[in-house]
Design an enzyme around this catalytic site. Structure first.
Site, PDB file in Angstrom:
ATOM      1  N   ASN A  86       0.844  -1.192   0.000  1.00  0.00           N
ATOM      2  CA  ASN A  86       0.000   0.000   0.000  1.00  0.00           C
ATOM      3  C   ASN A  86       0.879   1.241   0.000  1.00  0.00           C
ATOM      4  O   ASN A  86       1.893   1.309   0.698  1.00  0.00           O
ATOM      5  CB  ASN A  86      -0.902   0.008   1.243  1.00  0.00           C
ATOM      6  CG  ASN A  86      -1.946   1.123   1.214  1.00  0.00           C
ATOM      7  OD1 ASN A  86      -2.305   1.662   2.252  1.00  0.00           O
ATOM      8  ND2 ASN A  86      -2.439   1.472   0.046  1.00  0.00           N
ATOM      9  N   TYR A 120      -7.809  14.586  -0.913  1.00  0.00           N
ATOM     10  CA  TYR A 120      -7.798  13.885   0.370  1.00  0.00           C
ATOM     11  C   TYR A 120      -7.325  14.846   1.447  1.00  0.00           C
ATOM     12  O   TYR A 120      -6.320  15.542   1.271  1.00  0.00           O
ATOM     13  CB  TYR A 120      -6.858  12.684   0.274  1.00  0.00           C
ATOM     14  CG  TYR A 120      -6.561  11.989   1.585  1.00  0.00           C
ATOM     15  CD1 TYR A 120      -7.540  11.257   2.235  1.00  0.00           C
ATOM     16  CD2 TYR A 120      -5.287  12.055   2.156  1.00  0.00           C
ATOM     17  CE1 TYR A 120      -7.261  10.617   3.429  1.00  0.00           C
ATOM     18  CE2 TYR A 120      -4.999  11.416   3.349  1.00  0.00           C
ATOM     19  CZ  TYR A 120      -5.992  10.695   3.983  1.00  0.00           C
ATOM     20  OH  TYR A 120      -5.719  10.059   5.168  1.00  0.00           O
ATOM     21  N   GLU A 129     -11.722  12.724   8.343  1.00  0.00           N
ATOM     22  CA  GLU A 129     -10.918  12.369   7.184  1.00  0.00           C
ATOM     23  C   GLU A 129     -11.849  12.413   5.965  1.00  0.00           C
ATOM     24  O   GLU A 129     -12.887  11.756   5.956  1.00  0.00           O
ATOM     25  CB  GLU A 129     -10.344  10.966   7.361  1.00  0.00           C
ATOM     26  CG  GLU A 129      -9.436  10.503   6.230  1.00  0.00           C
ATOM     27  CD  GLU A 129      -8.952   9.072   6.444  1.00  0.00           C
ATOM     28  OE1 GLU A 129      -7.796   8.783   6.092  1.00  0.00           O
ATOM     29  OE2 GLU A 129      -9.735   8.254   6.975  1.00  0.00           O
ATOM     30  N   TYR A 131     -12.614  12.657   1.528  1.00  0.00           N
ATOM     31  CA  TYR A 131     -12.177  12.306   0.187  1.00  0.00           C
ATOM     32  C   TYR A 131     -13.164  12.865  -0.846  1.00  0.00           C
ATOM     33  O   TYR A 131     -14.387  12.756  -0.662  1.00  0.00           O
ATOM     34  CB  TYR A 131     -12.168  10.792  -0.016  1.00  0.00           C
ATOM     35  CG  TYR A 131     -11.319   9.971   0.908  1.00  0.00           C
ATOM     36  CD1 TYR A 131     -10.109   9.433   0.475  1.00  0.00           C
ATOM     37  CD2 TYR A 131     -11.740   9.676   2.204  1.00  0.00           C
ATOM     38  CE1 TYR A 131      -9.337   8.637   1.305  1.00  0.00           C
ATOM     39  CE2 TYR A 131     -10.975   8.879   3.046  1.00  0.00           C
ATOM     40  CZ  TYR A 131      -9.782   8.360   2.591  1.00  0.00           C
ATOM     41  OH  TYR A 131      -9.024   7.563   3.415  1.00  0.00           O
ATOM     42  N   GLU A 226      -3.281   6.748  -4.960  1.00  0.00           N
ATOM     43  CA  GLU A 226      -3.084   5.635  -4.042  1.00  0.00           C
ATOM     44  C   GLU A 226      -3.041   4.341  -4.824  1.00  0.00           C
ATOM     45  O   GLU A 226      -3.698   4.199  -5.868  1.00  0.00           O
ATOM     46  CB  GLU A 226      -4.223   5.571  -3.020  1.00  0.00           C
ATOM     47  CG  GLU A 226      -4.072   4.489  -1.958  1.00  0.00           C
ATOM     48  CD  GLU A 226      -4.888   3.229  -2.255  1.00  0.00           C
ATOM     49  OE1 GLU A 226      -4.914   2.332  -1.395  1.00  0.00           O
ATOM     50  OE2 GLU A 226      -5.479   3.132  -3.349  1.00  0.00           O
TER      51      GLU A 226
END
Length: 684
Positions: A86, A120, A129, A131, A226
């Protein structure tokens, strides 16, 4: 795809954990490399945050070979392989806020790779958080068990679907904590390869707040790439703009910083808005309507909305007129007839450089060469929801025929049914049309084969005189095992043939034999069409007699669709028309058009009668025929289908895969049939 299915919510948890470590100092390996703000190109292979080129950046990985290259200004590049579990990185601002964010570059993934491109960021008090997902591969990052959907809104030429998820005792910018995640997910998502767009961030903040999803004081905000157990690369530039699109209320209008180019809500009544920018700032584009240039503009380097209100009608093209070294046009979308048409969804394109030549590619918003991108006719309705009417123009077809249908029945139409014919045009089409008009059974919907309609303008005019022309593949193959590219070839060639004979671009696609597959669903969606089969199968293809065909039509209920055929051997179908028309009239049912937004039969364009409400939820569009009237239980707005880790809406009008409200959906029965390792219907 298998990989993302097997991880599902685990991947979401891992993403949150791994991507937030970079901001907390919890990972001891994070270095200060590049934090000096130097503008020299720097390639990072270990974790780092800081400033570079006047922008904040963040790069984090847990293992593997992912690398992150800092270029001047807001540009960064990345590449990674499956050796990296990741990673996430991007450039932006610290603190973030309600900015207008422009981005462009290259996003080198595919639908089979687990990745996203998104704005983000984080806030404190409350700790959130968030997005804004612009594009993603095999996994929709907003998929989370137990999440809550908060509707959708329009901004910057697209619909964004909003979802809130909760993380319990997970790492954050303030250490281990429990906090909410807010997602705005673009629909349709941006494609892959060359990519660009504008995010009017304040529109998202405002909509979230209107739903009670409040933010706190802003920490960092980056335009991030990502990758999770996948491979790919990106080269993205981010900048802060001065103008952007308005949101909510279904409006997709965009304001402009130049006083003369402000757009209204979309182009009904002849107005056309063009959203574009140049890479140099001296590029010129012209708007051509009906074969003539009606407006020209010199672009700036920030995305602007340019409006034409002269009322010209006809075929729409945007033309790049002064190509030179260092000049390219990024054409985002146009707005006309109350809808937004994205450049990357358009097939006719002579301005994109691909396959070694100008005009060598389609479905791109980058204009490299002098040339045009075609956007269809001013009267077309690709979305199924346009100014003045929700039907597409049929070139004089459905308006005259629907007027006949309505006037003959007056206010006696208690409902509408879809009369459809597959496989034509053929040798008996003219005889069939005469039977339809004589018995006042119009309008109808023709699902044509591309090989028969290509170059056949006279037949097309006949078809449009009593209805609408839609897509039924090029030569009627069994596509259940076809690849995505093979399906696209069948559909796109047929659409081109339909347009080539003067008919409006189709909005519906019926597969041969009613077959379905993931490749078919994805191809239909990406071609801007709605997948549709039928409710009642006349079985005229199976030797049914004229009386049996008429009896099948007697099963039709309001909003339902019947399958019949226009082909050389179907004289029995033609002979059944008088009995079908008489039987429908005796029950107060009239012929209607098929709404591409719902797949249901509704009142024809121009009709003063409307179908009774509620019909849209009582029909199945399965391919089995027989007039099934089972609806999707549990299909309310609070339920979604978890399909191998990706969430889809529940279909209201189909037990299988469907296309409703401009989105793919899954019926309850199919959703719950995935078996071990899949998913099912999830209700909040």
């Amino acid at each position: 795809m298998t990989q993302s299915r097997s991880h599902g919510a685990l991947r979401s948890s891992a993403q949150c954990l791994l991507s937030t470590l970079k901001a907390t100092g919890l990972a001891a390996a994070i270095t200060a490399a590049g934090a000096t703000g130097a503008f020299a190109q720097t390639t990072l292979t270990s974790n780092s945050t800081g400033t570079h080129g006047g922008h904040y950046y963040s790069f984090w990985k847990d293992s593997g070979d992912a690398s992150f290259t800092l270029h001047n200004g807001g540009r960064y590049a990345s590449q990674w392989s499956n050796s990296t579990n990741n990673w996430v990185g991007g450039k932006g601002w610290n603190p973030g806020g309600a900015k207008v964010v422009n981005y462009e570059g290259y996003y080198g993934v595919s639908n089979s790779q687990n990745s996203y491109l998104a704005l983000y960021g984080w806030t404190r008090n409350p700790l959130i958080e968030y997005y804004v997902i612009e594009s993603y591969g095999s996994y929709n990052p907003s998929s989370c068990n137990g999440g809550t959907n908060y509707g959708s809104f329009q901004s910057d030429g697209a619909t964004y679907n909003v979802r809130r998820c909760q993380r319990v005792n997970q790492p954050s910018i303030d250490g281990t904590a429990t906090f909410y995640q807010y997602f705005s997910v673009r629909s349709p998502k941006k494609g892959f390869g060359q990519i660009s767009g504008t995010i009017t961030v304040g529109n998202h903040f405002n909509y979230w707040a209107s739903q009670g999803l409040n933010l706190g004081s802003h920490d960092y905000m980056v335009l991030a790439t990502e990758g999770y157990q996948s491979s790919g690369n990106s080269d993205i530039s981010v900048s802060e703009g001065s103008s952007g699109g308005s949101s909510s209320g279904g409006s997709t209008s965009s304001g402009s910083s130049s006083g003369s180019t402000t757009s209204s809500s979309g182009g009904g009544g002849g107005g056309i808005t063009v959203r574009a920018r140049g890479t140099n700032g001296s590029e010129r584009i012209s708007l051509r309507v009906g074969g003539s240039a009606v407006a020209s503009w010199t672009l700036s380097t920030s995305a602007q909305s340019y409006s034409y209100t002269g009322g010209a009608s006809g075929d729409i093209q945007v033309e790049f007129t002064n190509d030179a070294s260092g000049r390219d046009v990024i054409l985002d979308y146009i707005q006309v007839n109350g809808e937004t048409r994205q450049a990357e969804d358009m097939e006719y394109n002579t301005s994109t450089y691909a396959n070694g030549e100008c005009g060598g590619g389609s479905y791109s918003e980058t204009m490299h060469c002098n040339g045009v991108i075609g956007f269809g006719d001013t009267t077309d309705c690709f979305s199924g929801s346009c100014s003045g009417s929700s039907s597409s123009s049929s070139g004089g077809g459905s308006t005259s025929s629907s007027g006949s249908s309505s006037s003959s029945s007056g206010g006696n139409c208690s409902g509408y049914v879809g009369i459809t014919f597959d496989d034509g045009p053929g040798n008996y089409t003219n005889t069939l049309i005469n039977a339809l008009t004589t018995n006042n059974l119009t309008p109808v919907t023709w699902f044509v084969q591309g090989q028969y309609i290509q170059g056949n303008s006279s037949a097309a005019q006949q078809l449009m005189s009593v209805g609408e022309i839609q897509n039924h593949s090029w030569d009627h193959p069994d596509m259940s095992s076809y690849s995505y590219s093979q399906v696209v070839d069948q559909i796109s060639r047929t659409t081109q043939a339909i347009r080539g004979v003067g008919a409006p671009a189709p909005t519906l696609y019926r597969p041969p034999y009613g077959n379905n597959s993931t490749a078919i669903q994805q191809a239909v969606q990406n071609q801007g069409l709605r997948y549709i089969t039928w409710d009642v199968d006349s079985r005229d293809w199976d030797g049914a007699s004229s009386s049996q065909i008429a009896a099948a039509a007697g099963q039709l209920q309001n909003g339902q669709v019947i399958l019949m055929h226009d082909h050389d051997y179907h004289t029995r179908t033609i002979n059944a028309i008088p009995a079908i028309a008489s039987g429908l009239r005796s029950r107060g049912l009239c012929a209607g058009r098929i709404d591409p937004n719902t797949g249901r039969a509704v009142a024809p364009s121009g009709s003063t009668s409307s179908s009774s409400s509620g019909g849209g939820s009582t029909s199945s569009t399965s391919s089995s025929g027989g007039g099934s009237s089972s609806s999707s239980s549990g299909g309310g707005g609070s339920c979604v289908c978890n399909w191998w880790g990706t969430t889809y809406p529940i279909c209201q009008n189909s037990t299988g895969w469907g296309w409703e409200n401009n989105r793919s959906c899954i019926g309850t029965a199919t959703c719950n049939s995935q078996g071990t390792g899949g998913g099912g219907v999830v209700c909040n």
